[in-house]
Design a protein around this motif. Structure first.
Motif, PDB file in Angstrom:
ATOM      1  N   TRP A 149      45.831  29.907  34.979  1.00 11.73           N
ATOM      2  CA  TRP A 149      44.425  30.336  34.967  1.00 11.73           C
ATOM      3  C   TRP A 149      44.194  31.489  33.995  1.00 11.73           C
ATOM      4  O   TRP A 149      43.264  31.458  33.194  1.00 11.73           O
ATOM      5  N   PHE A 150      45.062  32.497  34.049  1.00 11.41           N
ATOM      6  CA  PHE A 150      44.764  33.746  33.351  1.00 11.41           C
ATOM      7  C   PHE A 150      44.895  33.641  31.835  1.00 11.41           C
ATOM      8  O   PHE A 150      44.033  34.123  31.092  1.00 11.41           O
ATOM      9  N   VAL A 151      45.955  33.023  31.345  1.00 11.91           N
ATOM     10  CA  VAL A 151      46.206  33.017  29.900  1.00 11.91           C
ATOM     11  C   VAL A 151      45.086  32.334  29.115  1.00 11.91           C
ATOM     12  O   VAL A 151      44.601  32.878  28.119  1.00 11.91           O
ATOM     13  N   PRO A 152      44.604  31.140  29.523  1.00  8.29           N
ATOM     14  CA  PRO A 152      43.526  30.515  28.750  1.00  8.29           C
ATOM     15  C   PRO A 152      42.117  30.949  29.158  1.00  8.29           C
ATOM     16  O   PRO A 152      41.137  30.395  28.669  1.00  8.29           O
ATOM     17  N   ALA A 153      41.980  31.932  30.069  1.00  8.92           N
ATOM     18  CA  ALA A 153      40.656  32.361  30.514  1.00  8.92           C
ATOM     19  C   ALA A 153      39.839  32.885  29.333  1.00  8.92           C
ATOM     20  O   ALA A 153      40.384  33.450  28.377  1.00  8.92           O
ATOM     21  N   MET A 154      38.520  32.726  29.423  1.00  5.39           N
ATOM     22  CA  MET A 154      37.632  33.129  28.335  1.00  5.39           C
ATOM     23  C   MET A 154      37.851  34.583  27.934  1.00  5.39           C
ATOM     24  O   MET A 154      37.864  34.925  26.747  1.00  5.39           O
ATOM     25  N   VAL A 169      34.646  28.145  35.662  1.00  4.75           N
ATOM     26  CA  VAL A 169      33.939  28.202  36.941  1.00  4.75           C
ATOM     27  C   VAL A 169      34.706  29.064  37.939  1.00  4.75           C
ATOM     28  O   VAL A 169      34.104  29.853  38.686  1.00  4.75           O
ATOM     29  N   VAL A 170      36.034  28.947  37.977  1.00  2.44           N
ATOM     30  CA  VAL A 170      36.842  29.808  38.844  1.00  2.44           C
ATOM     31  C   VAL A 170      36.579  31.278  38.513  1.00  2.44           C
ATOM     32  O   VAL A 170      36.380  32.106  39.411  1.00  2.44           O
ATOM     33  N   THR A 171      36.552  31.588  37.232  1.00  2.21           N
ATOM     34  CA  THR A 171      36.306  32.967  36.806  1.00  2.21           C
ATOM     35  C   THR A 171      34.914  33.426  37.215  1.00  2.21           C
ATOM     36  O   THR A 171      34.737  34.566  37.670  1.00  2.21           O
ATOM     37  N   MET A 172      33.904  32.556  37.090  1.00  5.22           N
ATOM     38  CA  MET A 172      32.545  32.941  37.451  1.00  5.22           C
ATOM     39  C   MET A 172      32.404  33.148  38.954  1.00  5.22           C
ATOM     40  O   MET A 172      31.734  34.094  39.402  1.00  5.22           O
ATOM     41  N   VAL A 173      33.020  32.280  39.754  1.00  8.15           N
ATOM     42  CA  VAL A 173      32.959  32.423  41.212  1.00  8.15           C
ATOM     43  C   VAL A 173      33.579  33.755  41.627  1.00  8.15           C
ATOM     44  O   VAL A 173      33.024  34.495  42.455  1.00  8.15           O
ATOM     45  N   GLY A 188      44.046  27.941  45.574  1.00  8.84           N
ATOM     46  CA  GLY A 188      42.955  27.565  46.461  1.00  8.84           C
ATOM     47  C   GLY A 188      41.652  27.356  45.716  1.00  8.84           C
ATOM     48  O   GLY A 188      40.923  26.379  45.959  1.00  8.84           O
ATOM     49  N   LEU A 189      41.340  28.263  44.780  1.00  7.55           N
ATOM     50  CA  LEU A 189      40.094  28.133  44.026  1.00  7.55           C
ATOM     51  C   LEU A 189      40.118  26.935  43.084  1.00  7.55           C
ATOM     52  O   LEU A 189      39.085  26.302  42.862  1.00  7.55           O
TER      53      LEU A 189
END
Length: 407
Positions: A87-92, A241-245, A198-199
């Motif tokens: 999740w973290f490495v490719p996050a915006m 979406v995970v990041t926005m939530v 979970g997310l």
């Protein structure tokens, strides 16, 4: 990575601050003394903790600096075959340049001043209703009763996250923010891993539901655009979406908790806000200055980076001590006092700067601007009514729980 404490520096060198100590706080005399001595402190992480405002602002605005999510994961000992890394490495937020602009453009149109102002009636109504409930309750756990509920209303209206699902993802959206506190160790890496897993499962189902039954919300729009125009991969959209939530919930609820806890220690200021709603905008900036929910602003150097007369190698990490910088007397004269009457001349740093300035900053300010006066007008000053435990100071921080009695 090792968190062993290095030798105490000799006189003339930068001070040392053990940011991974569970008792470390940015509002401690130790940090104030370090700031007076030098613009940065050394840390057990091999990174520099920036303590003064001018240097912090220069670093967060320098477009040459990178976010280097891969480097951050490696520095904290997180392996590639984990949900956290995935999740973290490719996050915006960890992309720079053209890739960052491409991903940011997917949501950029939604965060317009008109859209944000359109949410004001909803936020105002929700905050006032919850404040009325607190007035009747007497003693409450503030995070659960109020701080969680205001951002949830926004998430439901803006993102299209069903309010009924909140109990499902609430703990995940809180724990995932601990990614910026990985260096503290303990059970934090396991909590972040479980939260991302979970997310991921929750958001996959949410996006499938929006594709089958779209509604008038941002996630439905993103799913529709991706399907029609192939502007992003499914994995990229899930990541976004995970990041926005997480961002729509965690940072705002913690900032609300920080703010009301601060007012419990400055009850004259609470009364002042309740009697003078024209001070609201100033009060919002002052609580974010005094107790920012995010000390999670990081920057990595490019190759042969020159700063303050020194050449640093590529991949060197600067951690911005946001709360310390916000109390720097060079930038905030009299900044060692919390006072909503004083207009401050410098902007807060917790939203970053430059191309990475937080898209949600105006929305966070709006939620605070409606919530704080709604509380202060209806309720006498808050008093802490039980034990309060805190998230690590280095990261996204605030109270885990906040038992309060009003009056």
């Amino acid at each position: 990575m090792s968190t062993e404490t290095p030798p105490v520096p000799v006189a003339g060198e930068a001070p040392f601050l053990n940011v991974v100590d569970p008792d470390f706080r940015f509002d401690s005399p130790e940090v104030a003394q370090a700031q007076e001595r030098h613009w940065y402190a050394d840390t057990p992480l091999g990174a520099r903790l920036v303590l003064r405002y001018a240097e912090a602002q220069e670093l967060v605005r320098d477009a040459r600096m990178t976010h280097n999510g891969k480097g951050f994961m490696e520095q904290n000992g997180i392996a590639e075959d984990t949900f956290t890394y995935d999740w973290f490495v490719p996050a915006m937020v960890n992309h720079d340049g053209a890739e960052h602009r491409r991903l940011r453009s997917l949501v950029n149109k939604a965060f317009t001043p008109r859209m944000i102002e359109g949410l004001r009636p909803l936020i105002k109504q929700r905050a006032e209703h919850l404040a009325d409930e607190l007035a009747e309750a007497g003693e409450v756990e503030f995070i659960e009763a109020f701080a969680d509920q205001v951002p949830l209303a926004v998430m439901t209206d803006l993102l299209g996250v069903p309010a009924a699902d909140f109990p499902t993802f609430r703990q995940w959206s809180s724990d995932i923010g601990l990614v910026f506190s990985l260096a503290a160790g303990g059970d934090i890496p396991a909590k972040v891993e479980a939260a991302v897993k979970g997310l991921y499962g929750y958001v996959d189902q949410l996006m499938a539901d929006k594709e089958a039954n779209p509604t008038d919300d941002l996630i439905s729009a993103l799913v529709s655009v991706r399907k029609a125009e192939q502007t992003a991969t499914k994995a990229e959209l899930r990541n976004l979406v995970v990041t926005m939530v997480f961002a729509a919930h965690d940072t705002t609820r913690l900032q609300l908790g920080n703010a009301v806890h601060t007012f419990s220690q400055h009850q004259d200021q609470w009364k002042l806000l309740g009697e003078n709603p024209e001070l609201t905008a100033q009060a919002v900036e002052e609580v974010m200055r005094w107790v920012p929910s995010s000390n999670a602003v990081y920057r990595f150097t490019p190759d042969d980076y020159e700063f303050k007369g020194e050449t640093l190698p590529g991949g060197f990490l600067f951690m911005i001590g946001v709360q310390a910088a916000h109390r720097d007397p060079r930038a905030f004269p009299g900044g060692d006092v919390f006072d909503i009457r004083v207009p401050r001349q410098n902007a807060v740093l917790q939203f970053g700067g430059g191309p990475h300035y937080c898209l949600g900053a105006p929305l966070a300010r709006l939620e605070l601007a409606e919530a704080l006066p709604a509380l202060a007008r209806r309720l006498p000053p808050p008093n802490v009514a039980g034990e309060v435990t805190w998230r690590p100071a280095m990261g996204i921080t605030g109270p885990n729980e906040l038992p309060l009695r009003f009056g």
